[in-house]
Design an enzyme around this catalytic site. Structure first.
Site, PDB file in Angstrom:
ATOM      1  N   GLU A  60      -9.260  -8.321  -7.647  1.00 51.44           N
ATOM      2  CA  GLU A  60      -7.934  -8.015  -6.916  1.00 51.44           C
ATOM      3  C   GLU A  60      -6.999  -9.073  -7.245  1.00 51.44           C
ATOM      4  O   GLU A  60      -5.823  -8.505  -7.260  1.00 51.44           O
ATOM      5  CB  GLU A  60      -8.353  -7.781  -5.555  1.00 51.44           C
ATOM      6  N   HIS A 129     -13.470  -2.127   5.466  1.00 57.85           N
ATOM      7  CA  HIS A 129     -12.638  -1.149   4.600  1.00 57.85           C
ATOM      8  C   HIS A 129     -11.828  -0.410   5.303  1.00 57.85           C
ATOM      9  O   HIS A 129     -11.067   0.687   5.046  1.00 57.85           O
ATOM     10  CB  HIS A 129     -13.813   0.060   4.053  1.00 57.85           C
TER      11      HIS A 129
END
Length: 326
Positions: A60, A129
């Site tokens: 990321e 998440h």
């Protein structure tokens, strides 16, 4: 006009802008061949090619860093992070580079990039998440933070984000991706950034919300209407910079305010809105401002997730409290 859910509206906006502007490209993990973990980019690699819809390694920080470099060189990258729990490695690039590029170069370079990510709880994913880190990004000067609440707003706001000359963090409420459909006109018309939307008119109390909480607030307003309470719903939409004037005008008229957000209560963005009201509309209030928020805990898994997310009952109870406190 087509009936689209929110994830389809995101896909439509991406396709529209990629057709209109060849400098727009997409990058992220599994976004090409697989169409993304939620299929937000489904079909786009086949349509626009692998050079414009780029599958990246699982990195990321690297995704954000490459996007910053692309943006500095005149491209308009839209980077996808699979879940907000994975967004934290991007902070180095977003805080130290994307947000500062215009200032650092005294305007010679800008950073027209969008960092997209599914956001929030409600789909029974693991705790990392399901987080709501909008206040973290809102604290960074130079970043714009946008959160849609409906398919039509997702379409129009994402178009505006892709056309903005500065970096935008675009958080998409995961729970709303396929929850409902709405008529969306795929005409390339953007919605304005940096402004609130009036979701429902009312005279007795102002409820301020964003993302998935706008739907909960409207459901609560239906219950309150049966109890004789007329609630006005404001969808903040752009968290940073946020449109204080619309909220203040509503609060000055209703005299009461309840702020609803999914993120943990402490240092959530609702506190900033409450502070703005206290500084600029205190004498209009007939009762203290009330916040309805997530709890200051790691989001519990599965069975307790719904108890963490503010729901209709908690919103109704908060509104009744501010009504009785007048």
């Amino acid at each position: 006009m087509a009936e689209l859910n929110l994830v389809e509206a995101v896909n439509a906006a991406l396709a529209c802008e990629m057709s209109r502007d060849e400098s727009v490209l997409l990058l992220g993990e599994d976004i090409g061949l697989n169409g993304g973990v939620f299929r937000a980019t489904s079909g786009l690699q086949a349509r626009f090619g692998r050079e414009r819809v780029i599958d990246t390694p699982l990195a990321e920080g690297g995704i954000a860093g490459v996007a910053v470099g692309m943006a500095a060189m005149g491209l308009k990258p839209v980077a996808e992070i699979q879940f907000t729990g994975f967004i934290y490695p991007t902070l180095d690039q977003m805080i130290n580079h994307a947000s500062r590029l215009r200032n650092r170069t005294r305007g010679r370079l800008t950073c027209p990039m969008v960092l997209r990510s599914p956001y929030g709880a409600g789909i029974h994913a693991p705790e990392h998440h399901s987080e709501s880190p909008e206040a973290l990004f809102a604290h960074v000067p130079g970043l714009r933070v946008v959160i849609p609440s409906t398919p039509a707003r997702a379409y129009g706001l994402l178009l505006a984000a892709m056309r903005d000359p500065d970096p935008v963090v675009f958080l998409e409420p995961t729970r709303l991706y396929r929850l409902f459909k709405q008529d969306v006109v795929d005409d390339g018309e953007a919605l304005p950034l940096d402004t609130c939307f009036l979701s429902r008119e009312g005279a007795d109390v102002t409820i301020v919300a964003w993302g998935a909480m706008v739907r909960e607030a409207n459901a609560a307003a239906d219950v309150l209407e049966e109890q004789g309470i007329d609630a006005e719903i404001i969808d903040v939409a752009t968290i940073k910079p946020f449109d204080a004037e619309t909220i203040l005008r509503s609060v000055e008229r209703t005299g009461r305010c309840v702020i609803v957000h999914e993120a943990a209560r402490t240092a959530g963005f609702g506190a900033e809105i409450a502070a703005e009201i206290a500084e600029r509309a205190l004498y209009s209030l007939q009762a203290p401002v009330k916040r309805v928020a997530g709890y200051d805990v790691v989001i519990p898994l599965y069975r307790l997730e719904r108890q963490f997310i503010p729901g209709v009952d908690r919103i109704v109870a908060a509104v009744r409290e501010v009504m009785e406190g007048s």
